[in-house]
Design a protein around this motif. Structure first.
Motif, PDB file in Angstrom:
ATOM      1  N   SER A   1      13.765  70.147  37.922  1.00 36.49           N
ATOM      2  CA  SER A   1      14.601  68.816  38.301  1.00 36.49           C
ATOM      3  C   SER A   1      13.884  68.159  39.666  1.00 36.49           C
ATOM      4  O   SER A   1      12.983  68.661  40.414  1.00 36.49           O
ATOM      5  CB  SER A   1      16.027  69.531  39.693  1.00 36.49           C
ATOM      6  N   VAL A   2      14.376  66.927  39.860  1.00 37.83           N
ATOM      7  CA  VAL A   2      13.452  66.273  40.584  1.00 37.83           C
ATOM      8  C   VAL A   2      14.077  65.847  42.751  1.00 37.83           C
ATOM      9  O   VAL A   2      15.598  66.385  41.946  1.00 37.83           O
ATOM     10  CB  VAL A   2      13.727  64.390  40.491  1.00 37.83           C
ATOM     11  N   ASN A   3      13.458  65.833  43.297  1.00 36.62           N
ATOM     12  CA  ASN A   3      13.983  66.960  44.566  1.00 36.62           C
ATOM     13  C   ASN A   3      15.545  65.966  45.215  1.00 36.62           C
ATOM     14  O   ASN A   3      14.653  64.778  44.887  1.00 36.62           O
ATOM     15  CB  ASN A   3      13.149  67.170  45.699  1.00 36.62           C
ATOM     16  N   GLU A   4      15.981  65.952  46.412  1.00 35.40           N
ATOM     17  CA  GLU A   4      16.770  64.878  46.943  1.00 35.40           C
ATOM     18  C   GLU A   4      17.767  64.426  46.476  1.00 35.40           C
ATOM     19  O   GLU A   4      17.906  63.159  46.514  1.00 35.40           O
ATOM     20  CB  GLU A   4      15.302  63.976  47.758  1.00 35.40           C
ATOM     21  N   LEU A   5      17.940  64.958  44.888  1.00 34.98           N
ATOM     22  CA  LEU A   5      18.873  63.985  44.064  1.00 34.98           C
ATOM     23  C   LEU A   5      20.262  65.154  44.368  1.00 34.98           C
ATOM     24  O   LEU A   5      20.598  66.464  43.724  1.00 34.98           O
ATOM     25  CB  LEU A   5      18.697  63.743  43.214  1.00 34.98           C
ATOM     26  N   ASN A   6      21.612  64.183  44.683  1.00 31.06           N
ATOM     27  CA  ASN A   6      23.044  64.945  45.035  1.00 31.06           C
ATOM     28  C   ASN A   6      24.188  64.211  43.777  1.00 31.06           C
ATOM     29  O   ASN A   6      24.109  62.999  44.832  1.00 31.06           O
ATOM     30  CB  ASN A   6      23.331  64.671  46.186  1.00 31.06           C
ATOM     31  N   ILE A   7      23.936  63.883  42.920  1.00 30.34           N
ATOM     32  CA  ILE A   7      24.537  63.633  41.812  1.00 30.34           C
ATOM     33  C   ILE A   7      25.427  63.897  41.111  1.00 30.34           C
ATOM     34  O   ILE A   7      25.299  65.492  40.651  1.00 30.34           O
ATOM     35  CB  ILE A   7      23.628  62.781  40.588  1.00 30.34           C
ATOM     36  N   ARG A   8      26.726  63.907  41.054  1.00 26.09           N
ATOM     37  CA  ARG A   8      28.205  64.050  40.652  1.00 26.09           C
ATOM     38  C   ARG A   8      29.026  62.784  39.891  1.00 26.09           C
ATOM     39  O   ARG A   8      28.720  62.078  40.530  1.00 26.09           O
ATOM     40  CB  ARG A   8      29.138  64.897  41.307  1.00 26.09           C
ATOM     41  N   VAL A   9      29.187  63.166  38.855  1.00 22.39           N
ATOM     42  CA  VAL A   9      30.072  62.188  38.284  1.00 22.39           C
ATOM     43  C   VAL A   9      31.642  62.793  37.807  1.00 22.39           C
ATOM     44  O   VAL A   9      31.698  63.676  37.485  1.00 22.39           O
ATOM     45  CB  VAL A   9      29.437  62.356  35.926  1.00 22.39           C
ATOM     46  N   LYS A  10      32.067  61.843  38.609  1.00 23.26           N
ATOM     47  CA  LYS A  10      33.899  62.317  38.864  1.00 23.26           C
ATOM     48  C   LYS A  10      34.756  61.394  37.820  1.00 23.26           C
ATOM     49  O   LYS A  10      34.500  60.244  37.185  1.00 23.26           O
ATOM     50  CB  LYS A  10      34.170  61.961  39.589  1.00 23.26           C
ATOM     51  N   ASP A  11      35.473  61.748  36.595  1.00 18.43           N
ATOM     52  CA  ASP A  11      36.765  61.189  35.921  1.00 18.43           C
ATOM     53  C   ASP A  11      37.950  61.530  36.375  1.00 18.43           C
ATOM     54  O   ASP A  11      38.016  62.860  35.816  1.00 18.43           O
ATOM     55  CB  ASP A  11      36.393  61.606  34.302  1.00 18.43           C
ATOM     56  N   PRO A  12      38.691  61.345  36.869  1.00 22.94           N
ATOM     57  CA  PRO A  12      39.844  61.087  36.882  1.00 22.94           C
ATOM     58  C   PRO A  12      41.491  61.878  36.035  1.00 22.94           C
ATOM     59  O   PRO A  12      42.080  62.127  36.711  1.00 22.94           O
ATOM     60  CB  PRO A  12      40.461  60.165  38.336  1.00 22.94           C
ATOM     61  N   ASP A  13      41.127  61.440  35.543  1.00 22.43           N
ATOM     62  CA  ASP A  13      41.755  61.072  34.202  1.00 22.43           C
ATOM     63  C   ASP A  13      42.498  62.896  33.696  1.00 22.43           C
ATOM     64  O   ASP A  13      41.017  63.547  34.071  1.00 22.43           O
ATOM     65  CB  ASP A  13      41.334  60.874  32.680  1.00 22.43           C
ATOM     66  N   GLN A  14      42.883  63.139  33.068  1.00 18.41           N
ATOM     67  CA  GLN A  14      43.371  64.299  32.876  1.00 18.41           C
ATOM     68  C   GLN A  14      43.461  64.324  30.935  1.00 18.41           C
ATOM     69  O   GLN A  14      43.637  63.580  30.551  1.00 18.41           O
ATOM     70  CB  GLN A  14      44.598  63.854  33.104  1.00 18.41           C
ATOM     71  N   ARG A  15      43.229  65.634  30.795  1.00 16.72           N
ATOM     72  CA  ARG A  15      42.152  66.080  29.852  1.00 16.72           C
ATOM     73  C   ARG A  15      41.270  65.565  28.958  1.00 16.72           C
ATOM     74  O   ARG A  15      39.867  65.396  29.422  1.00 16.72           O
ATOM     75  CB  ARG A  15      44.496  67.062  29.392  1.00 16.72           C
ATOM     76  N   GLN A  16      41.934  65.650  27.988  1.00 13.19           N
ATOM     77  CA  GLN A  16      40.857  64.796  26.538  1.00 13.19           C
ATOM     78  C   GLN A  16      40.582  63.419  27.452  1.00 13.19           C
ATOM     79  O   GLN A  16      39.319  63.079  26.933  1.00 13.19           O
ATOM     80  CB  GLN A  16      41.647  64.522  25.445  1.00 13.19           C
ATOM     81  N   ASN A  17      41.386  63.217  28.368  1.00 16.22           N
ATOM     82  CA  ASN A  17      40.749  61.961  29.105  1.00 16.22           C
ATOM     83  C   ASN A  17      39.167  61.423  29.961  1.00 16.22           C
ATOM     84  O   ASN A  17      38.951  60.492  29.926  1.00 16.22           O
ATOM     85  CB  ASN A  17      42.090  60.971  29.257  1.00 16.22           C
ATOM     86  N   ASN A  18      39.272  62.824  29.995  1.00 20.85           N
ATOM     87  CA  ASN A  18      38.370  62.908  31.534  1.00 20.85           C
ATOM     88  C   ASN A  18      36.842  63.216  30.688  1.00 20.85           C
ATOM     89  O   ASN A  18      35.757  64.139  31.453  1.00 20.85           O
ATOM     90  CB  ASN A  18      38.850  63.678  32.646  1.00 20.85           C
TER      91      ASN A  18
END
Length: 1307
Positions: free
Chosen positions: A379-396
Motif C-alpha cells: 500500500s501507498v504510505n501516508e494515506l488515511n482515507i475513509r469512505v462514509k455513507d450516513p444512510d441506513q441499510r441498503q442505502n449506505n
C-alpha cells in the motif's frame, strides 16, 4: 142475669183477654256480617218471638236500612246493596216487629261488618322518579315507597319486595320492610346501565275473600332510577401507546398520527385537549390541541438523529377542560414512538481520520508516497482515507474504482463498502512505479452509491521515492539475544549497528524494526540501534519462545540494509500444571486394594523446577481412606474398603480431588477429580424401614383389596445384592397374598386380600397376626409381625336427632337458618345430607297435612322459612317436619333414616280480642243496684296466646233506650276485668255500677264495651241491660232450709227458665220458718223476656199450675222442696192512671166471674142428679182424651176416672152452660183464667169471638134443654169436656190435662 148479663160478660172477657196478651220480644241485638256478601244473599235473621204464639211481621228502618231488605213474614234479612266495612264498619238498623194485637216493638240491631281482604295496597306519593349520582355510596337510601291498605288486621299490613329490575346488572337494589329502597351495589354510568326500572310489589299479609280462606292482594308500582354521570374517571386514550413512522425530510405540516382520547364519563363527555409534554427531540413535531393531530413542525434529517437511533418519543397529555369530582383537571399520559424513515439522500464521502480517536475530516485530496519498484500489493504510505455513507441499510452501500492517468499502476482496496470503510491504494504493477520515469503519480478514487446516482471523487497524489544504490550492511546476518518472558518494559535486549559504504550516509543511518507488528513488543533506538522491550507482558515463552524481527538500517536516501535479530524468551514459572484428564475413574471391590496413577504436565521449561510436579489429595470425607505417591502420582487405599460401613453416596461412588503442584517460585497447582466405584458384596441382611409391629386395617367383604405395605432396605448397594423378596410365613390362614416391588427407599411388600377370599367382620376373626419374612438373594432374612384389623364397612344407616324442637315466631321471614339438623352416623366415613319428605301441622286441635309449606330443609340440614307463605299461629300452632338424613357415602344397605322436627309456632300479638255473646241480655233489678253491683258481664277471646291474649275491658258508651226514645247516659257503668281466663279460654269483665240506679228507668241500657289486649288491638261490642221493678217480683216457697235452696239455685233456675221461657233473676233468699218442724224458705225472683217485658205473679202462677208444665217439671220442683207461689208486697212509689183503670177492670171482671160462677152452680143444682146411664155411657164413649182409657164408664163410680174423685166425671153437660171458654186462645188468655181453664184443650184453631156468638144464639134452646133435664146436678168440668168433644169430632186432635193442685170437687 138475663139477656143483658151475657153480652156484658162476653165484653169483659174480651177485654181481659186483650190485656193479658204479651208483646213480641226481639232477641237479636248484635250480628256480624261479612262485608263482601253478595247482593241477594242472606245476611242474618231477626230473631223474635211472641209468648202468645201470634204471627209476627217484620220491617226495618234507620239510616243504614237501605243496605238490607227484610222478609216481612220470616224476618230473614238479605243484602240489598253492597257493603263496605272501610266506609262504615258498624251499621245499625231499627228492627220493628208487630203481632196482631200490640203496637210495633222496635229494637236497635247493631251490624258489625267483618273485614275481608277486598282491598289491595295503594302506593302513595307516586311517581317514584329518582336521579342518583353514580358515585352514591352503598347503603344509600334512594327513596321510600309507601303503600297503605284500608283493610284491617293482617290484611292491612303491607310488605314490600322488588319483583324485577331492568336491566339486571346484578343485585343493585333492595327494599326493607318499611319500604326504603337501598343501594346495595355500585353504580356506573359507563360500565353499567344509566337507567333502571324497578318494579316494586306491595302485598298485604292475606285474609279471607269470597269463598277463599286466604287471599293475598298486591299492587305493583314502577320506580325509575336515573344514574347521573359524574366526572370521576380520567380520560382514556383510544390509540396510545402506539408506533408511527415518517420519512425524513417530509414537509412541514405533514400529518404523522392522530391521537384519540375520550372522556369515559359519557354522560359528562367533557372536551379533551392534547399537548406534548416531553420528547427526546425538541421542536420536530407539534400536536393540534383540539383534534390531537401530530404533524411535522420542522424539516429534519434522519442522519442528524442517529444518536437517538432515529426514533423520536413523544409523551402526549390528554386533559379535560372542567374539574372532576375532586376539583382537579383530570388528565392522562400516553406515549407514541415515531420512527424516522431513511431516504437515500446521501452519497459516499471521503474523510481523513487521524489519531486514536479517529477524528475524521471530510477531504477530497490526499498525498502519499511509495518507494519505486515496491512489491505488488504494497500500500501507498501516508494515506488515511475513509469512505462514509450516513444512510441506513441498503442505502449506505457503495462501490470503489480507480481512475486517472496512473490507474494501471495502482489499485484500490476494497472494491466495495457499506456505511464506513477504510480505503487503501496498493501497488498493482511495480514496473510502472519507477522514480527515474516518474517521480509523482496520481489517481482518482471514484465512490459510487450502489442504489442511487451519488458519486464522490478523491484525488490521490503519490510521491515516488528514489531508492539508493548502496545499502547499509550489518556484520552478522543473525544476532541472538535472550530475555525473560514477561519482563519489564524498557529492558535492553541488545545493541546492533550497521555500516553504509556511502560516505554521505556515514553517521546518518537510522534503525527500524520490521515488520511493524514487532514494534508492538520491541523497539529500537533509531540512532544507536539499541533494542528495547516495549511491551513485556506480551512476551510468553509458552506461546512463542523466540522472536526474529528484521532490523533495518536506513541511509539518508532511504536505502535499507537488514539483519535478523534472534530474541530467545527465557522461562519463568508462569504455567500451572495441567492434569492429563479432567476426571479419573476407577473400580475396586469392597474389601480389596486400589492402585491408580494420576498424571499431570507443566508447560514451563522441562529443564527447570518450574515443570517438576508433586501430587497430593485434597481433604474430603474419604481422603483419609487413600494415599498418593507425591512423585509418581500412584493412588492407593490405605485400608480395606467396606461399602456399607463407609457413608458413601448412592451407588458406592467416592469422589476425591487430587492436587498437582509444580516446584517453581511461587508454586502453581491444579486439581483433578477422581471417581472411585466401590464394588458391592452381599454382606448385609434386609432391614425393615418402619418400626414393628405393623398394623393395618382392611374393609370386610372386599376380595383382592389392598391391606397395607411393608418397606425394607438392604444396605448392600447393588441391585443384585439388595433385592428383597417378601413372604407371609404364618398367620394368614390363606386369606392374604404379599407382592414385592422396588421403591426409592428399597423394596415394598404389598399385602392384599386373596381375590378368592372375603373377610367377614361379623365372624370370630376380626384380626390377623401375620409373620412376614424379607430375604435377599443371598438368603439373608429378616422377620416382622403384621397385625391386620378387619374394619366394618359403611353399612349402618345414619341416625336422625330425636326430640328436636324449635320455637319460631309467627309472621317470621328470617333470611338466616332457624336451626340445623345434625344427624349422627357411627360409620367413620360418612357424608350426611338432609331431605324433607312431608310436613304435618297441628291445626285447630288436630294433626294433619299442612295447608301451606311454611318451612324448607336444605341439603346441609339448615331449616329455613319459605318466604312464599306467612307463618300464622292462629292457623296452626305446630309444624312437624318429616325429614330424613341420608348418608351419601353408604356402601351397603339402607342409607337414610327418617325423623321429625317439631316446630312450635310462637304466638305474637296480631289479633284483636273477639267478643263472645253468652247471654243476649242481662236483667237488672233497679232496687238491687248499688255502688259496685254487677249488672252484666262481657266475654271475649283472643286467638293469641300467653300475655298477648290477656284482655281488658272498658265501658266506652252507655245509651238508654225507652218508649220515650234513646238517650246517651254518663259513664256510670264500668268494666271490672279479671286477669285470668276461664277454662273455656275466655276473659270476662263484670259491668258494675258506680251509683244506685234510678227507679224511674224503665227500658234497657245499651252498653258499648271495648276489649283490648296489651298491644292495643281492640274490638267493641254492646251489652244489653233490661230493667225491671219490684212489682214483678214473685215469691217461690220451698220446704227446705236456706242453705239447701242456695245450693239448688242453678237447678231451680234451669227448671224455671225451661218452664216459663223467660230469663230468671233471683233477688233474695230468706227463711220464713214458724216452727222447727216446718222449715220454709222464700225465694224471690223475676221472670223477664228479651223485649223488656216480665211475668207477674198471676202469669207465673198460671204457667206453673198448667198441666203440661206440671207433668214435665212438677216432680223436679217437688223434689227440690217447692210448695207454691205467693205474692210479694211492694211499695209503689208512683201510680199511674192506667194502673187504676186496669185495677178497675180486674175488679169488675172478678165480680162478673163470681156472679157467673154462682149462676152456674144454681142452674146445675136444678138438674136432677140421676142421669140416664145410657146417655152417660154414650157421652163417655164419644170422647177421646189423651192418657184416658177407652171403654164404658160406670156412673157413680171412679172406674176409668182420671181424676179419681168425681163419680160422674164423664156425664154430659148442657151446652147452655158453655160460654165458649173451651175454644183456643192465646197463652195469655189461658193464664189469666182460674183453675177451670185448665180443663180446656190447648190446641189453637179458632178465635174466641165466633164461639161466643154461637153461644148467645143457642141460649134459648139451651134453656129449654135445661128444663127437660131430669138430673138435678151435672159435674161442670166433665160435662163441658164431653160436650166439647162432641162438637170437635173425631178428626180434631185433643189434649187434656189436670191441675193437681185443684180438684173438681173444689167447685
Amino acid at each position: 142475669m138475663g139477656k143483658m148479663g151475657k153480652p156484658l160478660l162476653l165484653l169483659l172477657a174480651f177485654l181481659a183477654s186483650s190485656y193479658c196478651n204479651s208483646v213480641p220480644v226481639i232477641h237479636t241485638a248484635l250480628v256480624e256480617v261479612i262485608e263482601d256478601l253478595p247482593v241477594g244473599k242472606v245476611a242474618f235473621q231477626i230473631e223474635a218471638s211472641d209468648p202468645d204464639g201470634d204471627p209476627l211481621t217484620y220491617r226495618i228502618s234507620g239510616t243504614d236500612a237501605s243496605h238490607f231488605a227484610v222478609d216481612s213474614g220470616t224476618g230473614q234479612v238479605k243484602i240489598k246493596s253492597t257493603l263496605d266495612r272501610e266506609a262504615k264498619p258498624l251499621l245499625n238498623i231499627e228492627a220493628v216487629v208487630k203481632d196482631t194485637v200490640h203496637a210495633d216493638v222496635s229494637k236497635t240491631v247493631y251490624i258489625s261488618l267483618k273485614d275481608v281482604n277486598d282491598n289491595a295496597p295503594v302506593f302513595q306519593n307516586l311517581p317514584y322518579n329518582v336521579e342518583v349520582p353514580e358515585n352514591a355510596l352503598v347503603g344509600t337510601t334512594l327513596f321510600t315507597a309507601s303503600a297503605t291498605d284500608i283493610d284491617s288486621g293482617l290484611a292491612s299490613q303491607v310488605t314490600y319486595k322488588i319483583d324485577d329490575v331492568a336491566p339486571n346488572d346484578g343485585s343493585l337494589f333492595s327494599i326493607s320492610e318499611s319500604g326504603n329502597v337501598v343501594l346495595v351495589g355500585t353504580l356506573s354510568f359507563t360500565e353499567k346501565s344509566p337507567f333502571y326500572q324497578i318494579r316494586i310489589n306491595a302485598s298485604d299479609r292475606g285474609g279471607p275473600l269470597g269463598d277463599q280462606e286466604e287471599v293475598f292482594q298486591s299492587t305493583s308500582a314502577f320506580a325509575f332510577i336515573t344514574v347521573k354521570d359524574m366526572p370521576n374517571i380520567d380520560p382514556q386514550f383510544l390509540n396510545l401507546p402506539n408506533l408511527a413512522a415518517i420519512d425524513e425530510k417530509s414537509p412541514v405540516g405533514t400529518s404523522v398520527f392522530t391521537v384519540r382520547a375520550r372522556d369515559p364519563d359519557t354522560g359528562v363527555n367533557d372536551q379533551i385537549l392534547y399537548s406534548i409534554e416531553r420528547t427526546n427531540a425538541q421542536d420536530l413535531f407539534q400536536i393540534d390541541e383540539v383534534t390531537g393531530e401530530i404533524s411535522i413542525k420542522t424539516v429534519f434529517d434522519r442522519e442528524e438523529l442517529l444518536l437517538i437511533d432515529a426514533i423520536v418519543i413523544l409523551e402526549i397529555k390528554a386533559s379535560e377542560t372542567k374539574p372532576n369530582v375532586d376539583g382537579i383537571i383530570a388528565s392522562t399520559m400516553g406515549e407514541i414512538q415515531i420512527s424516522i424513515g431513511d431516504l437515500n439522500d446521501n452519497g459516499p464521502e471521503f474523510y481523513e481520520c487521524e489519531g486514536e480517536t479517529e477524528s475524521c475530516t471530510q477531504k477530497n485530496t490526499f498525498i502519499g508516497q511509495v518507494d519505486e519498484h515496491s512489491s505488488t500489493g504494497l500500500s501507498v504510505n501516508e494515506l488515511n482515507i475513509r469512505v462514509k455513507d450516513p444512510d441506513q441499510r441498503q442505502n449506505n452501500k457503495f462501490n470503489l474504482r480507480l481512475e486517472g492517468p496512473d490507474k494501471d499502476a495502482f489499485d484500490v482496496s476494497p472494491r466495495a463498502g457499506m456505511g464506513d470503510s477504510s480505503v487503501q491504494v496498493i501497488i498493482k504493477n511495480p514496473s510502472f512505479v519507477d522514480y527515474e520515469k516518474k517521480t509523482v503519480m496520481s489517481v482518482q478514487i471514484i465512490a459510487e452509491d450502489d442504489s442511487a446516482d451519488f458519486t464522490s471523487t478523491a484525488s490521490v497524489t503519490i510521491n515516488i521515492n528514489d531508492v539508493n544504490d548502496n545499502l547499509p550492511k550489518f556484520e552478522e546476518d543473525v544476532y541472538e539475544f535472550s530475555v525473560d518472558e514477561h519482563c519489564d518494559d524498557g529492558t535492553v535486549v541488545g545493541t546492533i549497528t550497521a555500516t553504509d559504504e556511502d560516505a554521505l550516509d556515514n553517521g546518518k543511518l537510522t534503525y527500524k524494526l520490521m515488520p511493524e507488528n514487532m514494534q508492538e513488543m520491541f523497539d529500537v533506538h533509531p540512532e544507536n540501534g539499541t533494542i528495547l522491550i516495549k511491551n513485556g507482558q506480551r512476551l510468553d515463552r509458552e506461546v512463542t519462545n523466540s522472536y526474529s524481527p528484521t532490523l533495518q538500517a536506513i541511509d539518508s536516501e532511504g536505502q535499507i540494509g537488514t539483519t535478523v535479530v534472534m530474541i530467545n524468551i527465557l522461562d519463568i514459572n508462569d504455567k500451572t500444571p495441567e492434569m492429563n484428564r479432567e476426571l479419573y475413574e476407577a473400580f475396586v471391590q469392597e474389601n480389596q486394594m486400589l492402585e491408580l496413577i494420576i498424571q499431570a504436565r507443566d508447560g514451563d521449561d522441562p529443564s527447570t523446577p518450574n515443570s517438576k510436579i508433586q501430587y497430593s489429595i485434597n481433604d474430603s470425607p474419604f481422603s483419609s481412606n487413600f494415599t498418593i505417591d507425591k512423585g509418581t502420582g500412584l493412588l492407593k487405599n490405605s485400608g480395606l474398603l467396606d461399602r456399607e460401613a463407609t457413608d458413601l453416596a448412592p451407588d458406592g461412588v467416592i469422589h476425591l480431588v487430587v492436587i498437582a503442584s509444580d516446584m517453581g517460585e511461587p508454586p502453581l497447582s491444579s486439581t483433578t477429580n477422581v471417581t472411585i466405584n466401590i464394588g458391592d458384596e452381599n454382606d448385609n441382611s434386609p432391614r425393615y424401614l418402619d418400626p414393628a409391629p405393623y398394623e393395618f386395617k382392611v374393609k370386610e367383604s372386599e376380595p383382592g383389596i389392598w391391606v397395607g405395605s411393608l418397606r425394607a432396605h438392604d444396605a448392600d448397594q447393588s441391585d443384585f445384592n439388595n433385592r428383597i423378596f417378601f413372604s407371609i410365613t404364618d398367620g394368614s390362614f390363606g386369606s392374604f397374598i404379599l407382592f414385592s416391588e422396588p421403591i426409592s427407599e428399597g423394596y415394598r411388600g404389598n399385602i392384599t386380600v386373596d381375590p378368592a377370599v372375603e373377610l367377614d367382620y361379623e365372624s370370630d376373626r376380626k384380626t390377623y397376626d401375620l409373620t412376614v419374612e424379607a430375604s435377599d438373594l443371598g438368603q439373608k432374612k429378616a422377620k416382622t409381625s403384621v397385625k391386620v384389623i378387619v374394619v366394618d364397612v359403611n353399612d349402618t344407616p345414619p341416625e336422625f336427632p330425636s326430640g328436636m324442637v324449635l320455637n319460631v315466631k309467627e309472621n317470621s321471614t328470617l333470611s338466616m337458618p332457624l336451626a340445623t339438623i345434625k344427624g349422627t352416623d357411627v360409620d367413620t366415613k360418612h357424608l350426611l345430607e338432609y331431605e324433607l319428605d312431608s310436613t304435618e301441622c297441628h291445626c285447630n286441635g288436630s294433626r294433619g297435612p299442612c295447608p301451606e309449606e311454611w318451612f324448607k330443609v336444605e341439603s346441609n340440614g339448615e331449616i329455613i322459612t319459605n318466604i312464599d307463605y306467612t307463618i300464622d299461629y292462629e292457623k296452626c300452632d305446630k309444624v312437624f317436619l318429616n325429614a330424613k338424613v341420608v348418608d351419601v357415602l353408604t356402601e351397603k344397605r339402607r342409607n337414610s333414616t327418617q325423623g321429625v322436627v317439631t316446630i312450635n309456632i310462637v304466638d305474637i300479638n296480631d289479633n284483636a280480642p273477639e267478643f263472645v255473646i253468652l247471654q243476649d241480655f242481662y236483667v237488672v233489678v233497679i232496687e238491687k243496684v248499688e255502688v259496685g253491683t254487677s249488672v252484666g258481664r262481657a266475654y271475649a277471646t283472643d286467638k293469641d296466646t300467653g300475655d298477648n291474649k290477656k284482655t281488658t275491658f272498658e265501658v266506652t258508651k252507655v245509651v238508654f233506650v225507652s218508649s220515650e226514645g234513646n238517650s246517651t247516659e254518663s259513664l256510670f257503668l264500668y268494666a271490672d276485668s279479671a286477669n285470668q281466663e276461664d277454662t273455656s279460654g275466655r276473659f270476662s269483665a263484670h259491668i258494675r255500677s258506680r251509683k244506685a240506679m234510678e227507679n224511674n228507668k224503665r227500658g234497657k241500657f245499651i252498653v258499648q264495651v271495648k276489649a283490648s289486649n296489651p298491644d292495643g288491638l281492640s274490638s267493641t261490642s254492646v251489652v244489653e241491660l233490661l230493667t225491671v221493678d219490684s212489682s214483678y217480683r214473685v215469691s217461690l216457697r220451698f220446704s227446705a232450709s236456706v242453705s239447701e235452696v242456695n245450693e239448688n239455685l242453678p237447678q231451680i233456675r234451669a227448671i224455671l227458665i225451661s218452664a216459663t221461657k223467660a230469663t230468671v233473676e233471683f233477688f233474695n233468699v230468706f227463711s220464713e220458718t214458724v216452727t222447727r218442724s216446718e222449715e220454709t224458705t222464700v225465694l224471690e225472683a223475676y221472670f223477664v223476656f228479651p223485649n223488656g217485658t216480665a211475668l207477674n205473679y198471676d202469669e207465673v202462677t198460671s204457667i206453673l199450675n198448667s198441666e203440661e208444665v206440671y207433668k214435665e217439671f212438677g216432680s223436679q220442683l217437688t223434689q227440690l222442696g217447692f210448695t207454691g207461689i205467693s205474692t210479694t208486697i211492694t211499695e209503689t212509689t208512683e201510680v199511674k192512671t192506667e194502673v187504676f183503670i186496669m185495677i178497675g177492670l180486674m175488679a169488675a171482671l172478678a165480680i162478673v166471674l163470681v156472679v157467673t160462677t154462682t149462676s152456674l152452680v144454681c142452674i146445675r143444682r136444678n138438674y136432677k142428679r140421676k142421669l140416664k146411664a145410657a146417655k152417660a155411657m154414650n157421652s163417655a164413649a164419644s170422647v177421646v182424651i189423651k192418657n184416658q182409657k177407652t171403654g164404658p164408664v160406670v156412673p157413680g163410680t171412679n172406674k176409668y176416672n182420671k181424676e179419681g174423685a168425681n163419680p160422674v166425671l164423664n156425664m154430659n153437660i148442657d151446652t147452655a152452660t158453655d160460654l165458649g171458654f173451651d175454644e183456643d186462645d192465646s197463652s195469655a188468655d189461658r193464664e189469666s183464667l182460674n183453675s177451670l181453664d185448665y180443663s180446656i184443650d190447648m190446641t189453637t184453631e179458632n178465635d174466641a169471638m165466633p164461639m161466643m156468638v154461637n153461644a148467645i144464639q143457642e141460649e134459648d134452646e139451651e134453656e129449654e134443654e135445661d128444663e127437660r133435664s131430669e138430673s138435678p146436678y151435672i159435674e161442670p168440668l166433665g160435662a163441658a169436656l164431653a160436650q166439647r168433644e162432641k162438637r170437635r169430632g173425631a178428626d180434631s186432635p185433643s189434649l187434656t190435662f189436670a191441675n193437681p193442685s185443684v180438684d173438681t170437687t173444689d167447685l
